[in-house]
Design a protein around this motif. Structure first.
Motif, short mmCIF file in Angstrom:
data_model
loop_
_atom_site.label_atom_id
_atom_site.label_comp_id
_atom_site.label_asym_id
_atom_site.label_seq_id
_atom_site.Cartn_x
_atom_site.Cartn_y
_atom_site.Cartn_z
N PHE A 150 0.82 -1.20 0.00
CA PHE A 150 0.00 0.00 0.00
C PHE A 150 0.86 1.26 0.00
N VAL A 151 1.88 1.28 0.83
CA VAL A 151 2.74 2.46 0.95
C VAL A 151 3.42 2.75 -0.38
N GLU A 152 3.88 1.71 -1.04
CA GLU A 152 4.54 1.90 -2.33
C GLU A 152 3.58 2.50 -3.36
N GLU A 154 2.94 6.16 -2.62
CA GLU A 154 4.07 6.97 -3.06
C GLU A 154 4.05 7.18 -4.57
N ARG A 155 3.73 6.14 -5.31
CA ARG A 155 3.63 6.27 -6.77
C ARG A 155 2.52 7.23 -7.16
N ILE A 173 0.54 12.96 -8.80
CA ILE A 173 -0.60 13.78 -8.38
C ILE A 173 -0.76 15.04 -9.23
N GLY A 174 0.32 15.50 -9.82
CA GLY A 174 0.25 16.68 -10.68
C GLY A 174 -0.59 16.47 -11.93
N LYS A 175 -0.92 15.22 -12.23
CA LYS A 175 -1.74 14.91 -13.40
C LYS A 175 -3.21 14.70 -13.01
N ALA A 176 -3.51 14.82 -11.73
CA ALA A 176 -4.87 14.54 -11.23
C ALA A 176 -5.77 15.76 -11.30
N VAL A 177 -7.05 15.48 -11.37
CA VAL A 177 -8.11 16.49 -11.29
C VAL A 177 -9.20 15.90 -10.40
N VAL A 178 -9.75 16.71 -9.51
CA VAL A 178 -10.87 16.27 -8.68
C VAL A 178 -12.14 16.88 -9.27
N ALA A 219 -0.80 19.04 0.11
CA ALA A 219 0.23 19.13 1.15
C ALA A 219 1.02 17.83 1.23
N LYS A 220 0.34 16.71 1.12
CA LYS A 220 1.01 15.41 1.23
C LYS A 220 1.96 15.19 0.06
N ALA A 221 1.64 15.75 -1.09
CA ALA A 221 2.51 15.61 -2.26
C ALA A 221 3.85 16.29 -2.02
N GLY A 222 3.86 17.28 -1.11
CA GLY A 222 5.10 17.93 -0.73
C GLY A 222 5.74 18.75 -1.83
#
Length: 98
Positions: free
Chosen positions: A1-3, A6-7, A12-17, A60-63
């Motif tokens: 799950f952690v891996e 992280e991926r 995340i920069g390609k995501a849209v909500v 924030a989590k994406a850092g």
């Protein structure tokens, strides 16, 4: 799950909500838009605030200096009230253009 998490954060920069918010709360006995409904009696946060905070937390989590586009699909019945809810609450900490 952690891996996998992280991926996901790396991409995340390609995501849209996208939030589909065209309905009123009439069926629920509520006279406003569903986005205004409080989800918790403890902190009185509405549905839209919870969604907005989730987007902010992902950023924030994406850092990184990432701004995830947050698209809210409204209807003629909900558009003006949704815009007012966002403005009254300073977009729940997100950028107005986000």
């Amino acid at each position: 799950f952690v891996e996998m998490e992280e991926r996901g954060l790396q991409e995340i920069g390609k995501a849209v909500v996208v939030l589909v918010a065209g309905g009123l709360g009439e069926r629920l006995g509520y006279s406003g838009i569903k986005l205004e409904l409080p989800l918790s009696l403890v902190d009185n946060k509405c549905f839209l605030q919870i969604y907005s905070e989730s987007v902010a937390a992902l950023q924030a989590k994406a850092g990184m200096d990432i701004r995830i586009p947050f698209v809210i699909m409204t209807s003629d019945d909900t558009d003006s009230r949704t815009r007012a809810l966002l403005a009254e609450n300073k977009f729940f900490g997100l950028e107005e253009t986000q």
